[in-house]
Design an enzyme around this catalytic site. Structure first.
Site, PDB file in Angstrom:
ATOM      1  N   ASP A 249       2.455  64.561 -19.083  1.00 47.94           N
ATOM      2  CA  ASP A 249       3.071  63.637 -20.183  1.00 47.94           C
ATOM      3  C   ASP A 249       4.499  64.109 -20.406  1.00 47.94           C
ATOM      4  OD1 ASP A 249       3.878  62.588 -22.484  1.00 47.94           O
ATOM      5  OD2 ASP A 249       1.708  62.224 -23.240  1.00 47.94           O
TER       6      ASP A 249
ATOM      7  N   HIS B  11       1.507  59.812 -19.817  1.00 48.03           N
ATOM      8  CA  HIS B  11       1.430  59.058 -21.064  1.00 48.03           C
ATOM      9  C   HIS B  11       0.963  57.667 -21.072  1.00 48.03           C
ATOM     10  CE1 HIS B  11       2.799  59.575 -25.389  1.00 48.03           C
ATOM     11  NE2 HIS B  11       3.492  58.387 -25.202  1.00 48.03           N
TER      12      HIS B  11
ATOM     13  N   SER C 263      -0.243  58.122 -29.004  1.00 46.33           N
ATOM     14  CA  SER C 263       1.264  58.454 -29.362  1.00 46.33           C
ATOM     15  C   SER C 263       1.541  58.262 -30.635  1.00 46.33           C
ATOM     16  CB  SER C 263       1.930  57.727 -28.290  1.00 46.33           C
ATOM     17  OG  SER C 263       3.197  58.460 -28.427  1.00 46.33           O
TER      18      SER C 263
HETATM   19  N1  LIG Z   1       9.922  55.101 -22.409  1.00 44.91           N
HETATM   20  C1  LIG Z   1       9.247  54.060 -23.232  1.00 44.91           C
HETATM   21  C2  LIG Z   1       8.705  54.728 -24.264  1.00 44.91           C
HETATM   22  C3  LIG Z   1       7.674  53.719 -25.276  1.00 44.91           C
HETATM   23  C4  LIG Z   1       6.159  54.313 -24.621  1.00 44.91           C
HETATM   24  O1  LIG Z   1       6.082  55.143 -23.598  1.00 44.91           O
HETATM   25  N2  LIG Z   1       5.582  53.513 -25.161  1.00 44.91           N
HETATM   26  C5  LIG Z   1       4.046  53.865 -24.937  1.00 44.91           C
HETATM   27  C6  LIG Z   1       3.436  54.599 -26.486  1.00 44.91           C
HETATM   28  S1  LIG Z   1       4.215  55.701 -27.054  1.00 44.91           S
HETATM   29  C7  LIG Z   1       3.208  52.438 -24.795  1.00 44.91           C
HETATM   30  O2  LIG Z   1       2.043  52.555 -24.964  1.00 44.91           O
HETATM   31  N3  LIG Z   1       3.800  51.489 -24.204  1.00 44.91           N
HETATM   32  C8  LIG Z   1       3.328  50.505 -23.706  1.00 44.91           C
HETATM   33  C9  LIG Z   1       2.383  50.346 -22.581  1.00 44.91           C
HETATM   34  O3  LIG Z   1       2.379  51.433 -21.766  1.00 44.91           O
HETATM   35  O4  LIG Z   1       1.696  49.017 -22.465  1.00 44.91           O
HETATM   36  C10 LIG Z   1       9.787  52.815 -23.729  1.00 44.91           C
HETATM   37  O5  LIG Z   1      11.198  53.192 -23.517  1.00 44.91           O
HETATM   38  O6  LIG Z   1       9.454  51.691 -23.488  1.00 44.91           O
END
Ligand SMILES: N[C@@H](CCC(=O)N[C@@H](CS)C(=O)NCC(=O)O)C(=O)O
Length: 285
Positions: free
Chosen positions: A226, A259, A150
């Site tokens: 995604d 995602h 991302s």
């Molecule tokens: N909707 C999410 C957006 C953030 C998101 O999706 N982060 C992804 C990278 S863009 C991620 O890897 N999150 C941490 C995880 O899944 O461990 C939020 O508000 O926290």
């Protein structure tokens, strides 16, 4: 530079370790994680894959959720996972504590605008300061590959494309492919770099791929389910340029995947094998 070891766990016959250190470039204390495969020793230094995580992440998300250690141990590649922004009490954050600006959202660029420019120099940290630290303190070679997810996929693509002599291969999961044309990128770049969008182009993979004269191998995996695909990620914009230029870019659209790290863990082995092949490593049983 002094490294402080704060955790060590044996995993897949290798070691996962976390360290803190004082970053001159970021002007704060930083934490990173390293996976050292069992082959790594002073007599047998191994190449390094740098993994750049996405919004809201630290060094821990990838190491705990991607399940990369088993294949990295087989292939003999070290993995370094830095944090996604500078950290600390005096580091600027978004006034509304938004997840997509400030802490956890460094976008792997060098900020030019106050108050961000005091600490948000993630591009220089990833390209220069961190590898120098890793190469001085661990049994690794100077051979590097780069990957990410991302916001970190954007980081991997832009850093790799801008430094073809430093990175043998580039890969990304669900990358933000055209940040100068999406809400996440427009918000972050206008804050960190100012409102003149001409200044944003050096951090946009579409702009960089269109201009590059080197032919680096690039692998991208993207889930079809995604929720950020159409609004934020836009891999079709990068693919259109790659097709025009005959770039060595493979984009795998993966039916039904989202995602999350469930998606990353499903395809991380193929990314490690891709990088290993370009780093000249072969799988050991
Ligand atoms: N909707 C999410 C957006 C953030 C998101 O999706 N982060 C992804 C990278 S863009 C991620 O890897 N999150 C941490 C995880 O899944 O461990 C939020 O508000 O926290």
């Amino acid at each position: 530079m002094i490294l402080e070891n704060i955790s060590s766990n044996k995993v897949c016959e290798g070691w996962h370790k976390q360290y803190t250190h004082n970053s001159k470039v970021l002007n704060c204390e930083m934490r990173f994680a390293i996976f050292l495969p069992p082959q790594a020793s002073a007599n047998n230094p191994v190449p390094v894959l740098y993994w750049l995580s996405g919004l809201t992440c630290s060094d821990e998300n990838f190491m705990q959720k991607a399940g990369a250690q088993k294949m990295a141990a087989k292939l003999g590649v070290a993995i370094v996972a830095p944090d996604t922004s500078p950290r600390g009490e005096d580091v600027a954050d978004d006034i509304n504590k938004a997840y997509d600006l400030g802490l956890g959202a460094g976008f792997y660029i060098n900020a030019t605008q106050a108050p961000w420019n005091k600490h948000y120099q993630m591009y220089d940290y990833i390209v220069h300061e961190l590898p120098a630290l890793i190469e001085t303190n661990f049994p690794v070679t100077t051979q590097r590959a780069i990957s990410g997810h991302s916001m970190g996929g954007h980081g991997a693509l832009t850093i790799g494309l801008r430094n073809p002599e430093l990175y043998q291969s580039i890969s990304a999961f669900s990358p933000i492919c055209n940040p100068i044309n999406c809400p996440w990128g427009e918000k972050a770049f206008s804050a960190y770099l100012g409102t003149d969008s001409e200044d944003w182009k050096i951090y946009d993979s579409c702009e960089l791929l269109a201009k590059t004269t080197s032919h680096q191998p690039i692998l991208i995996d993207q889930g079809s389910n995604d929720s950020f695909l159409q609004t934020q990620l836009k891999p079709e914009n990068l693919m259109a340029i790659a097709n025009k230029k005959n770039s060595l870019l493979t984009l795998n659209m993966r039916e039904g995947y989202d995602h999350s790290y469930y998606f990353i863990s499903s395809f991380i082995d193929s990314h490690l094998e891709f990088h290993a092949a370009h780093l000249g490593l072969t799988q050991q049983s």
